[in-house]
Scaffold this motif. Sequence first.
Motif, PDB file in Angstrom:
ATOM      1  N   ARG A   1      53.129  -0.981  23.148  1.00 55.51           N
ATOM      2  CA  ARG A   1      53.599  -0.788  24.606  1.00 55.51           C
ATOM      3  C   ARG A   1      54.750  -1.575  25.318  1.00 55.51           C
ATOM      4  O   ARG A   1      54.539  -2.066  26.563  1.00 55.51           O
ATOM      5  N   GLN A   2      54.629  -2.779  24.244  1.00 57.42           N
ATOM      6  CA  GLN A   2      56.139  -3.588  25.039  1.00 57.42           C
ATOM      7  C   GLN A   2      57.596  -2.635  25.186  1.00 57.42           C
ATOM      8  O   GLN A   2      58.532  -3.546  25.846  1.00 57.42           O
ATOM      9  N   TYR A   3      56.969  -1.541  24.751  1.00 58.63           N
ATOM     10  CA  TYR A   3      58.649  -0.805  24.251  1.00 58.63           C
ATOM     11  C   TYR A   3      59.033  -0.857  26.134  1.00 58.63           C
ATOM     12  O   TYR A   3      58.368   0.323  26.623  1.00 58.63           O
ATOM     13  N   SER A   4      59.980  -1.026  26.613  1.00 60.16           N
ATOM     14  CA  SER A   4      60.290  -0.606  28.476  1.00 60.16           C
ATOM     15  C   SER A   4      60.950   0.846  28.490  1.00 60.16           C
ATOM     16  O   SER A   4      62.487   0.665  27.602  1.00 60.16           O
ATOM     17  N   TYR A   5      60.264   1.917  28.766  1.00 64.40           N
ATOM     18  CA  TYR A   5      61.148   3.021  28.608  1.00 64.40           C
ATOM     19  C   TYR A   5      61.520   3.534  30.165  1.00 64.40           C
ATOM     20  O   TYR A   5      60.699   3.622  31.232  1.00 64.40           O
ATOM     21  N   ILE A   6      63.628   3.690  29.614  1.00 59.24           N
ATOM     22  CA  ILE A   6      64.004   4.287  30.697  1.00 59.24           C
ATOM     23  C   ILE A   6      64.698   5.068  30.400  1.00 59.24           C
ATOM     24  O   ILE A   6      65.434   5.215  29.292  1.00 59.24           O
ATOM     25  N   PRO A   7      64.890   6.463  30.252  1.00 58.81           N
ATOM     26  CA  PRO A   7      65.651   7.743  30.506  1.00 58.81           C
ATOM     27  C   PRO A   7      66.628   7.182  30.233  1.00 58.81           C
ATOM     28  O   PRO A   7      67.778   6.667  31.571  1.00 58.81           O
ATOM     29  N   THR A   8      67.606   7.332  28.985  1.00 57.76           N
ATOM     30  CA  THR A   8      69.060   7.114  29.570  1.00 57.76           C
ATOM     31  C   THR A   8      69.847   8.355  30.467  1.00 57.76           C
ATOM     32  O   THR A   8      70.756   8.044  30.913  1.00 57.76           O
ATOM     33  N   SER A   9      69.364   9.331  30.764  1.00 54.41           N
ATOM     34  CA  SER A   9      69.665  10.181  32.054  1.00 54.41           C
ATOM     35  C   SER A   9      69.843   8.704  32.789  1.00 54.41           C
ATOM     36  O   SER A   9      70.292   8.986  33.911  1.00 54.41           O
ATOM     37  N   GLU A  10      68.555   8.515  33.604  1.00 53.70           N
ATOM     38  CA  GLU A  10      68.441   7.945  34.658  1.00 53.70           C
ATOM     39  C   GLU A  10      69.572   6.337  34.741  1.00 53.70           C
ATOM     40  O   GLU A  10      70.008   6.169  35.448  1.00 53.70           O
ATOM     41  N   VAL A  11      69.982   6.221  33.896  1.00 51.03           N
ATOM     42  CA  VAL A  11      70.478   4.930  32.830  1.00 51.03           C
ATOM     43  C   VAL A  11      72.059   5.409  33.882  1.00 51.03           C
ATOM     44  O   VAL A  11      72.927   5.234  33.811  1.00 51.03           O
ATOM     45  N   LEU A  12      72.398   6.373  32.810  1.00 48.04           N
ATOM     46  CA  LEU A  12      73.845   7.036  33.100  1.00 48.04           C
ATOM     47  C   LEU A  12      73.875   7.139  34.843  1.00 48.04           C
ATOM     48  O   LEU A  12      74.765   7.409  34.887  1.00 48.04           O
ATOM     49  N   ALA A  13      72.867   7.991  35.673  1.00 50.93           N
ATOM     50  CA  ALA A  13      73.273   8.025  36.653  1.00 50.93           C
ATOM     51  C   ALA A  13      73.496   7.142  37.166  1.00 50.93           C
ATOM     52  O   ALA A  13      74.575   7.050  38.441  1.00 50.93           O
ATOM     53  N   GLY A  14      72.751   5.609  36.972  1.00 53.35           N
ATOM     54  CA  GLY A  14      72.872   4.595  37.912  1.00 53.35           C
ATOM     55  C   GLY A  14      74.641   4.003  37.419  1.00 53.35           C
ATOM     56  O   GLY A  14      75.499   4.450  38.273  1.00 53.35           O
ATOM     57  N   LEU A  15      75.220   4.418  36.303  1.00 49.88           N
ATOM     58  CA  LEU A  15      76.944   3.947  35.750  1.00 49.88           C
ATOM     59  C   LEU A  15      77.186   5.257  36.393  1.00 49.88           C
ATOM     60  O   LEU A  15      78.640   4.247  36.552  1.00 49.88           O
ATOM     61  N   MET A  16      77.257   6.833  36.590  1.00 50.08           N
ATOM     62  CA  MET A  16      77.863   7.345  37.304  1.00 50.08           C
ATOM     63  C   MET A  16      78.278   6.630  38.633  1.00 50.08           C
ATOM     64  O   MET A  16      79.188   7.125  39.488  1.00 50.08           O
ATOM     65  N   ARG A  17      76.938   6.308  39.704  1.00 54.02           N
ATOM     66  CA  ARG A  17      77.564   5.555  40.686  1.00 54.02           C
ATOM     67  C   ARG A  17      78.229   4.591  41.455  1.00 54.02           C
ATOM     68  O   ARG A  17      78.984   4.573  42.018  1.00 54.02           O
ATOM     69  N   GLU A  18      78.647   3.790  39.518  1.00 54.18           N
ATOM     70  CA  GLU A  18      79.216   3.018  39.841  1.00 54.18           C
ATOM     71  C   GLU A  18      80.763   3.748  39.147  1.00 54.18           C
ATOM     72  O   GLU A  18      81.391   2.171  38.850  1.00 54.18           O
ATOM     73  N   GLY A  19      81.226   4.597  38.899  1.00 59.58           N
ATOM     74  CA  GLY A  19      82.393   4.866  38.494  1.00 59.58           C
ATOM     75  C   GLY A  19      82.817   5.035  36.942  1.00 59.58           C
ATOM     76  O   GLY A  19      83.595   5.398  36.429  1.00 59.58           O
ATOM     77  N   PHE A  20      81.779   5.202  36.198  1.00 64.00           N
ATOM     78  CA  PHE A  20      81.703   5.616  34.699  1.00 64.00           C
ATOM     79  C   PHE A  20      80.921   6.990  34.436  1.00 64.00           C
ATOM     80  O   PHE A  20      80.035   7.634  35.047  1.00 64.00           O
ATOM     81  N   ARG A  21      82.208   7.698  33.854  1.00 60.36           N
ATOM     82  CA  ARG A  21      81.587   8.791  33.591  1.00 60.36           C
ATOM     83  C   ARG A  21      81.920   8.895  31.853  1.00 60.36           C
ATOM     84  O   ARG A  21      82.390   8.646  31.639  1.00 60.36           O
TER      85      ARG A  21
END
Length: 293
Positions: free
Chosen positions: A53-73
């Motif tokens: 339960r301590q594991y915080s699940y955030i899919p890598t795709s969601e993190v990538l979407a955030g990175l792409m908004r910051e100019g990382f492709r």
Amino acid sequence: MYSSPSTTRISRFARRSNGAVNYTSTRDALDLNQLQDLAPSVFAEGAHASRSRQYSYIPTSEVLAGLMREGFRPYAVMQGGSRDVEKRGFTKHLIRLRHDSQGLQVGGTHNEIVLMNSHDGTSSYRLMAGVFRLICGNGLVVAESMVEDIRIPHKGDITGQVIDGCVELLTKLPQLSESVREMESLRLTEGERAAFATAALVARYDEGEAPITPSQLLTPRRTEDVAPTLWNTLNVAQEGLIRGGLSYIQRDTNGRRVARRRTREIGGIDQNTTVNRALWTLAEEMRKLKATV
């Protein structure tokens, strides 16, 4: 659904029976639809059942979407396999990122940030420095002794921490271009190249167990790699070890010829990263040694 831009040219792609995806690199940035097709574990809908339960699940795709908004492709992806069918949608994956502010660098290279993660507990978010060489499609991973990795556990504001980590690494990438420039300017003697290749073989095979010779490993695959520079030597060795395809004679315990074989490509993320980093370390040590002569 995410929109798909221009058609992407994939240089190498293979999906294995255990769900692994070999290294896939592209001329153009990948969009999220393409990534979902190539590496489904990036889009896992939840953490594997083995996580607490301590594991915080955030899919890598969601993190990538955030990175792409910051100019990382994303320009390349790998996905690890598993014999456990239930784990194949959660396995370790590796994505190579470039920032919009970073153009083509010295030696026809791109400085990159290598992102690794999994949703089965085998990896936290991990950010590493990398260099991609266009002429041969070599995706190198820089030794941690040169640019320290950033590790982010699965808890808290993961997306924000990964973005901050990528921005931090971005400030350290210029030193990679300087290192490449020095490697390009250093010419090695035949003895130095042989010593490099001998040590490089140990990065993949147990000592004395390599099926090929150092001279085979140093055989260039293109005319641009003929000059005996340290940079060419590193890339020829990396291509030979990672991609395989080098011919050798298999013999039985009595030394009799059994068959002609070819060395295999490294398809695993961990071994690919380990061998890459060992080769970069070798090159850096050789660069320092030559600088003192």
